[in-house]
Design a protein around this motif. Structure first.
Motif, PDB file in Angstrom:
ATOM      1  N   GLY A 184      -2.800  -0.104   7.112  1.00  0.00           N
ATOM      2  CA  GLY A 184      -4.258  -0.220   7.216  1.00  0.00           C
ATOM      3  C   GLY A 184      -4.786   0.240   8.560  1.00  0.00           C
ATOM      4  O   GLY A 184      -5.624  -0.432   9.175  1.00  0.00           O
ATOM      5  N   THR A 185      -4.334   1.402   9.015  1.00  0.00           N
ATOM      6  CA  THR A 185      -4.690   1.847  10.372  1.00  0.00           C
ATOM      7  C   THR A 185      -6.185   2.122  10.530  1.00  0.00           C
ATOM      8  O   THR A 185      -6.717   2.017  11.634  1.00  0.00           O
ATOM      9  CB  THR A 185      -3.900   3.119  10.752  1.00  0.00           C
ATOM     10  OG1 THR A 185      -4.108   4.098   9.719  1.00  0.00           O
ATOM     11  CG2 THR A 185      -2.425   2.847  10.898  1.00  0.00           C
ATOM     12  N   ARG A 186      -6.869   2.442   9.400  1.00  0.00           N
ATOM     13  CA  ARG A 186      -8.304   2.744   9.517  1.00  0.00           C
ATOM     14  C   ARG A 186      -9.116   1.503   9.859  1.00  0.00           C
ATOM     15  O   ARG A 186     -10.270   1.615  10.230  1.00  0.00           O
ATOM     16  CB  ARG A 186      -8.829   3.369   8.211  1.00  0.00           C
ATOM     17  CG  ARG A 186      -8.462   4.834   8.055  1.00  0.00           C
ATOM     18  CD  ARG A 186      -8.788   5.336   6.679  1.00  0.00           C
ATOM     19  NE  ARG A 186      -7.965   4.690   5.662  1.00  0.00           N
ATOM     20  CZ  ARG A 186      -8.221   4.720   4.360  1.00  0.00           C
ATOM     21  NH1 ARG A 186      -9.278   5.352   3.918  1.00  0.00           N
ATOM     22  NH2 ARG A 186      -7.408   4.126   3.512  1.00  0.00           N
ATOM     23  N   PRO A 209      -3.608  -8.835   7.257  1.00  0.00           N
ATOM     24  CA  PRO A 209      -3.450  -7.746   6.285  1.00  0.00           C
ATOM     25  C   PRO A 209      -4.796  -7.231   5.797  1.00  0.00           C
ATOM     26  O   PRO A 209      -5.725  -8.031   5.590  1.00  0.00           O
ATOM     27  CB  PRO A 209      -2.705  -8.415   5.120  1.00  0.00           C
ATOM     28  CG  PRO A 209      -2.064  -9.619   5.692  1.00  0.00           C
ATOM     29  CD  PRO A 209      -2.921 -10.061   6.840  1.00  0.00           C
ATOM     30  N   LYS A 210      -4.888  -5.914   5.624  1.00  0.00           N
ATOM     31  CA  LYS A 210      -6.124  -5.307   5.105  1.00  0.00           C
ATOM     32  C   LYS A 210      -6.564  -6.012   3.820  1.00  0.00           C
ATOM     33  O   LYS A 210      -7.747  -6.247   3.596  1.00  0.00           O
ATOM     34  CB  LYS A 210      -5.853  -3.818   4.839  1.00  0.00           C
ATOM     35  CG  LYS A 210      -6.947  -3.081   4.140  1.00  0.00           C
ATOM     36  CD  LYS A 210      -6.718  -1.573   4.145  1.00  0.00           C
ATOM     37  CE  LYS A 210      -5.652  -1.100   3.190  1.00  0.00           C
ATOM     38  NZ  LYS A 210      -5.589   0.364   3.094  1.00  0.00           N
ATOM     39  N   GLU A 211      -5.594  -6.359   2.992  1.00  0.00           N
ATOM     40  CA  GLU A 211      -5.893  -6.954   1.681  1.00  0.00           C
ATOM     41  C   GLU A 211      -6.451  -8.376   1.792  1.00  0.00           C
ATOM     42  O   GLU A 211      -6.933  -8.929   0.815  1.00  0.00           O
ATOM     43  CB  GLU A 211      -4.626  -6.963   0.807  1.00  0.00           C
ATOM     44  CG  GLU A 211      -4.069  -5.593   0.498  1.00  0.00           C
ATOM     45  CD  GLU A 211      -3.310  -4.949   1.663  1.00  0.00           C
ATOM     46  OE1 GLU A 211      -2.995  -5.647   2.659  1.00  0.00           O
ATOM     47  OE2 GLU A 211      -3.035  -3.728   1.572  1.00  0.00           O
ATOM     48  N   ARG A 241      10.003  -6.614  -0.308  1.00  0.00           N
ATOM     49  CA  ARG A 241       9.729  -5.875   0.938  1.00  0.00           C
ATOM     50  C   ARG A 241      10.023  -4.383   0.741  1.00  0.00           C
ATOM     51  O   ARG A 241      11.085  -4.025   0.225  1.00  0.00           O
ATOM     52  CB  ARG A 241      10.612  -6.415   2.060  1.00  0.00           C
ATOM     53  CG  ARG A 241      10.249  -7.809   2.541  1.00  0.00           C
ATOM     54  CD  ARG A 241       9.061  -7.740   3.492  1.00  0.00           C
ATOM     55  NE  ARG A 241       8.674  -9.092   3.891  1.00  0.00           N
ATOM     56  CZ  ARG A 241       9.099  -9.705   4.997  1.00  0.00           C
ATOM     57  NH1 ARG A 241       9.921  -9.088   5.816  1.00  0.00           N
ATOM     58  NH2 ARG A 241       8.685 -10.922   5.285  1.00  0.00           N
ATOM     59  N   GLN A 242       9.087  -3.558   1.187  1.00  0.00           N
ATOM     60  CA  GLN A 242       9.329  -2.105   1.111  1.00  0.00           C
ATOM     61  C   GLN A 242      10.230  -1.629   2.240  1.00  0.00           C
ATOM     62  O   GLN A 242      10.887  -0.602   2.128  1.00  0.00           O
ATOM     63  CB  GLN A 242       8.002  -1.332   1.139  1.00  0.00           C
ATOM     64  CG  GLN A 242       8.183   0.159   0.865  1.00  0.00           C
ATOM     65  CD  GLN A 242       6.893   0.952   0.916  1.00  0.00           C
ATOM     66  OE1 GLN A 242       5.846   0.434   1.268  1.00  0.00           O
ATOM     67  NE2 GLN A 242       6.985   2.225   0.573  1.00  0.00           N
ATOM     68  N   GLY A 243      10.274  -2.404   3.334  1.00  0.00           N
ATOM     69  CA  GLY A 243      11.075  -1.956   4.482  1.00  0.00           C
ATOM     70  C   GLY A 243      10.311  -0.911   5.250  1.00  0.00           C
ATOM     71  O   GLY A 243       9.450  -1.232   6.055  1.00  0.00           O
TER      72      GLY A 243
HETATM   73  P1  UTP Z   1      -3.416   4.012   2.176  1.00  0.00           P
HETATM   74  O1  UTP Z   1      -3.369   5.461   2.090  1.00  0.00           O
HETATM   75  O2  UTP Z   1      -4.742   3.349   2.047  1.00  0.00           O
HETATM   76  O3  UTP Z   1      -2.702   3.561   3.520  1.00  0.00           O
HETATM   77  O4  UTP Z   1      -2.421   3.454   1.062  1.00  0.00           O
HETATM   78  P2  UTP Z   1      -2.846   2.240   4.337  1.00  0.00           P
HETATM   79  O5  UTP Z   1      -1.723   2.145   5.278  1.00  0.00           O
HETATM   80  O6  UTP Z   1      -3.030   1.046   3.435  1.00  0.00           O
HETATM   81  O7  UTP Z   1      -4.233   2.409   5.121  1.00  0.00           O
HETATM   82  P3  UTP Z   1      -4.624   3.456   6.298  1.00  0.00           P
HETATM   83  O8  UTP Z   1      -4.833   4.775   5.613  1.00  0.00           O
HETATM   84  O9  UTP Z   1      -3.520   3.466   7.317  1.00  0.00           O
HETATM   85  O10 UTP Z   1      -5.887   2.881   6.846  1.00  0.00           O
HETATM   86  C1  UTP Z   1      -2.818   3.281  -0.282  1.00  0.00           C
HETATM   87  C2  UTP Z   1      -2.153   2.050  -0.865  1.00  0.00           C
HETATM   88  O11 UTP Z   1      -0.735   2.240  -0.909  1.00  0.00           O
HETATM   89  C3  UTP Z   1      -0.065   1.214  -0.212  1.00  0.00           C
HETATM   90  C4  UTP Z   1      -1.089   0.665   0.769  1.00  0.00           C
HETATM   91  O12 UTP Z   1      -0.795  -0.685   1.124  1.00  0.00           O
HETATM   92  C5  UTP Z   1      -2.390   0.791  -0.020  1.00  0.00           C
HETATM   93  O13 UTP Z   1      -2.552  -0.281  -0.942  1.00  0.00           O
HETATM   94  N1  UTP Z   1       1.135   1.798   0.432  1.00  0.00           N
HETATM   95  C6  UTP Z   1       1.052   3.016   1.020  1.00  0.00           C
HETATM   96  C7  UTP Z   1       2.322   1.089   0.410  1.00  0.00           C
HETATM   97  O14 UTP Z   1       2.418  -0.039  -0.128  1.00  0.00           O
HETATM   98  N2  UTP Z   1       3.421   1.665   0.985  1.00  0.00           N
HETATM   99  C8  UTP Z   1       3.376   2.873   1.575  1.00  0.00           C
HETATM  100  O15 UTP Z   1       4.420   3.335   2.061  1.00  0.00           O
HETATM  101  C9  UTP Z   1       2.162   3.563   1.588  1.00  0.00           C
END
Ligand code: UTP
Length: 283
Positions: A16-18, A27-29, A105-107
């Motif tokens: 969730g870097t944005r 967490p963004k969620e 966990r995705q790791g």
């Molecule tokens: P996003 O492209 O929105 O990336 O991923 P992000 O990291 O959540 O947010 P930003 O872009 O850095 O702000 C789309 C979805 O895929 C999941 C993210 O958690 C989000 O729900 N995702 C993405 C994973 O679970 N694993 C990953 O390796 C990549």
């Protein structure tokens, strides 16, 4: 023939870097739209569609999600003792007892495709939903319920789509479809000049388990990540996939603008907030 989908996968391992610095420790969620976190909207949509098993693909920084769906007897006792019955009811209703949660966990965050593949042991050999909680979709009937209905008709994978402005195709998976909205091609984040259409994939999928076999061999694609889009493109060589134009309003809550818009619209439909704002002459 399978007619009901019992598993929903929530890939929530992205950083969730944005939304930094808000998402450094939260967490963004778990960001709320007024008083409900995005992940709870997501789970409610899945429950409405008949899901009984929730699979979260997660990361060490996302423990708050697990806590949110766990029971908290201390909190419940405190609310009961304080006579806060309505809030107690809301807290108890977060997760119905018959619904199970699996956290995997995705790791390493190797991409959405990789996150979905991590769910394979929990999903098994049956169709399943993939729900990206930062794409909030609100409407009379939940988007996953609509897609389940489409699946009952076509029996094939379903991917939710909507039209986006031509200059935004580089932010989405873009599909090419035939007259019956069967997918002919899907390409990740094409330049506007090369996009086959403006029909963009949004964060809802209903996939057959064949996609797991394909993800096993999907290499890194756009952005160096293992893309779900590439596996769906491969799936087209084996099965038909329906591009589904859902009913409802979508908010990209992974972006600041979409998040603020979702918050404003949710506040507008809350009678308590509306009357308070009117009382303060803020509306
Ligand atoms: P996003 O492209 O929105 O990336 O991923 P992000 O990291 O959540 O947010 P930003 O872009 O850095 O702000 C789309 C979805 O895929 C999941 C993210 O958690 C989000 O729900 N995702 C993405 C994973 O679970 N694993 C990953 O390796 C990549």
């Amino acid at each position: 023939m399978i007619t009901s989908i019992r598993t929903a996968v929530f890939p929530v391992a992205g950083r969730g870097t944005r939304f930094l610095p808000a998402t450094k420790a939260v967490p963004k969620e778990m960001l709320p739209i007024v008083d409900k976190p995005l992940i709870q909207f997501a789970v409610e949509e899945a429950l409405e569609a008949g899901v009984t098993r929730l699979v979260f693909i997660t990361h060490s920084s996302k423990r708050a999600i697990e806590d949110h769906f766990d029971v908290d007897p201390d909190l419940e006792r405190a609310l009961e003792a304080a006579g806060k019955d309505e809030i107690l009811k809301t807290v108890k209703a977060i997760l119905p007892k018959e619904v199970s949660c699996v956290f995997i966990r995705q790791g390493e965050p190797l991409g959405l495709g990789h996150a979905v593949l991590c769910a394979r042991p929990a999903v098994g050999n049956e169709p399943f939903f993939v729900h990206l909680p930062d794409d909030l979709i609100r409407g009379d009937v939940g988007c996953l319920s609509q897609m389940a209905e489409q699946f009952r008709v076509s029996g094939s994978s379903v991917v939710a789509v909507e039209n986006v402005p031509q200059d935004k195709t580089g932010s989405y998976g873009i599909v090419d479809v035939d007259d019956a909205d069967r997918m002919k091609a899907i390409v990740e984040k094409p330049d506007p000049a090369e996009a086959p259409s403006t029909l963009a994939v949004v964060g809802r999928y209903l996939l057959t388990p064949k996609v797991f076999d394909l993800l096993e061999t999907t290499g890194r694609g756009a952005g160096g990540e293992i893309q779900l889009t590439d596996a769906i493109s491969d799936l087209l060589g084996h099965e038909s996939v329906h591009a589904y134009r859902f009913q409802g309003s979508r908010y990209d809550c992974g972006s600041k603008l979409g998040y603020v818009q979702a918050t404003i619209d949710a506040a507008r439909t809350d009678p308590e907030i509306i009357s308070a704002l009117q009382g303060e002459s803020l509306l």
